[in-house]
Design an enzyme around this catalytic site. Structure first.
Site, PDB file in Angstrom:
ATOM      1  N   LYS A 172       0.837  -1.206   0.000  1.00 38.86           N
ATOM      2  CA  LYS A 172       0.000   0.000   0.000  1.00 38.86           C
ATOM      3  C   LYS A 172       0.873   1.259   0.000  1.00 38.86           C
ATOM      4  CE  LYS A 172      -0.351  -0.206   5.070  1.00 38.86           C
ATOM      5  NZ  LYS A 172      -1.160  -0.785   6.163  1.00 38.86           N
ATOM      6  N   TYR A 221      13.106  31.753   5.109  1.00 39.45           N
ATOM      7  CA  TYR A 221      11.844  32.451   5.359  1.00 39.45           C
ATOM      8  C   TYR A 221      11.659  32.803   6.829  1.00 39.45           C
ATOM      9  CZ  TYR A 221      10.010  31.327   0.686  1.00 39.45           C
ATOM     10  OH  TYR A 221       9.791  31.244  -0.664  1.00 39.45           O
TER      11      TYR A 221
HETATM   12  C1  PLP Z   1      -0.290  -1.757   6.896  1.00 43.89           C
HETATM   13  C2  PLP Z   1      -0.766  -3.038   7.455  1.00 43.89           C
HETATM   14  C3  PLP Z   1       0.120  -4.108   7.693  1.00 43.89           C
HETATM   15  C4  PLP Z   1       1.624  -3.975   7.577  1.00 43.89           C
HETATM   16  O1  PLP Z   1       2.180  -3.608   8.836  1.00 43.89           O
HETATM   17  P1  PLP Z   1       3.749  -3.421   9.035  1.00 43.89           P
HETATM   18  O2  PLP Z   1       3.877  -2.956  10.435  1.00 43.89           O
HETATM   19  O3  PLP Z   1       4.181  -2.392   8.045  1.00 43.89           O
HETATM   20  O4  PLP Z   1       4.384  -4.743   8.766  1.00 43.89           O
HETATM   21  C5  PLP Z   1      -0.416  -5.340   8.058  1.00 43.89           C
HETATM   22  N1  PLP Z   1      -1.749  -5.486   8.234  1.00 43.89           N
HETATM   23  C6  PLP Z   1      -2.618  -4.467   8.064  1.00 43.89           C
HETATM   24  C7  PLP Z   1      -4.068  -4.698   8.303  1.00 43.89           C
HETATM   25  C8  PLP Z   1      -2.161  -3.206   7.692  1.00 43.89           C
HETATM   26  O5  PLP Z   1      -3.022  -2.196   7.547  1.00 43.89           O
END
Ligand code: PLP
Length: 369
Positions: A38, A264
């Site tokens: 993701k 800035y």
């Molecule tokens: C993002 C996510 C993961 C991955 O978790 P990590 O800590 O990056 O390994 C696993 N399960 C779900 C439901 C997630 O949303």
């Protein structure tokens, strides 16, 4: 060191493979592995990472939103894809692209069933998400009967897996809570399995779960951050290799007199003579303003150069006083030997946030493919 010429995020696929093999070594060989890709594969390059994981024969990929899965399918990814957080508005695209939704609420289940009925689909794969303590998404334990009521005598959908998510898998202080979540999940899945005519596979562990609770690996694990080289713990990080390296370059060097200001709102004022370097990297590239005013530093020729003054949209200024460097030289923001976790913590945040913040305008370069 040669220079990369412009701000670049280097993506090292050999590091990804190393991390995958390390995480696999922590679980049983039969346990399935889901790679979480993701958010542009945690800000790197979603397609390059998904292709590499497919080549490494990963069992599943996961994305958060449907559009991310659509992109992967349109780019030729064939691996099963779990969509963690779909909406009813996405159902049509979801099934057109053979994406498998997480069904996380009574409302979503009813709507998806009705949609499947209209589509005349049979045994469409879904994944039932249970809330065991994170209180974010998921059915409650006492929804099992409702779910069974809905699924009874219907074959439009098939719950291929049941899953849950730990709230504090990286925190040893919360061990008891995590174990309670695991027991609760076990109870839910037993309850469900007793009522279905098939047995969904189960999964609960994210990266830190794999490290800290391997006994709860069930039939699959889901890893994101670990694949990208960070394990929420220094001891774990020693076995992982950062996939993404953020590099930039010195555009211009200035010699600043005492009592001059930089940037800035004149947020930095020099006490003595300083040498500053201006870098083509700003908050529009993902380096938020909280990294400025001395909070974080970048590495120039292996030495720490603090970010001074306010972070601009497309630039930061760093203090390079006493560092032997010149315009055009390469600068390391994070990567191997300079952990993104350390960079992030200097601005009170975590590796996940800085990695996913690097904006699409930063050039991606794949190495070791
Ligand atoms: C993002 C996510 C993961 C991955 O978790 P990590 O800590 O990056 O390994 C696993 N399960 C779900 C439901 C997630 O949303």
């Amino acid at each position: 060191m040669g220079s990369i010429g412009e701000t670049t995020l280097e993506i090292d696929l050999a590091a990804l493979e190393n991390n995958f093999r390390y995480l696999k070594s922590k679980i049983d060989p039969e346990t399935k592995f889901l790679a979480v890709v993701k958010a542009f594969a945690y800000g790197s390059d979603m397609l390059a990472i998904a292709q590499k994981m497919e080549n490494l024969a990963v069992d599943y990929l996961a994305v958060a939103y449907t559009s991310e899965g659509v992109f992967l399918r349109e780019s030729g990814i064939k691996c099963p894809i779990l969509v963690l957080h779909p909406q009813p508005a996405n159902f049509e695209e979801l099934i057109q692209h053979n994406l498998e939704p997480s069904i996380y609420s009574p409302n979503l289940l009813k709507q998806f069933l009705q949609f499947m009925e209209e589509q005349g689909k049979l045994e469409y794969p879904i994944h039932l998400k249970f809330n065991t303590g994170l209180n974010r998404l998921g059915f409650w334990e006492n929804d099992v009967d409702f779910i069974m009521e809905q699924l009874k005598n219907r074959n439009e959908i098939k719950a291929v897996s049941v899953f849950s998510h730990l709230a504090a898998s990286e925190d040893p202080q919360e061990k008891e809570f995590s174990q309670r979540q695991i027991r609760s999940f076990q109870k839910i899945s037993e309850h469900l399995n007793g009522k279905l005519r098939y047995t969904p596979f189960r999964h609960m562990l994210n990266t830190s779960g794999i490290i800290n609770y391997p006994e709860a690996q069930f039939e699959m694990v889901r890893s994101g951050i670990g694949l990208y080289g960070y394990g929420n713990e220094e001891k774990v990080d020693q076995n992982l290799k950062p996939v993404a390296s953020l590099k930039t370059v010195i555009s211009q060097i200035h010699r600043i007199e005492p009592n001059e200001s930089v940037g800035y709102n004149r947020a930095f004022t020099s006490e003595g003579f300083r040498t500053t370097a201006t870098l083509p990297l700003g908050h529009a590239d993902g380096i938020g303003r909280h990294y400025g005013n001395g909070n974080a530093h970048v590495m120039v020729k292996g030495k720490e150069a603090p970010i001074i003054g306010n972070v601009c949209m497309d630039m930061i200024m760093v203090d390079i006083s006493g560092i032997d460097c010149k315009e055009g030289d390469e600068v390391l923001v994070f990567g191997p030997n300079r952990s993104a976790e350390a960079f992030a913590s200097s601005a009170q945040t975590i590796s996940y946030e800085i990695l996913t913040a690097i904006s699409p305008r930063v050039k991606r370069v794949i190495i070791n493919s």
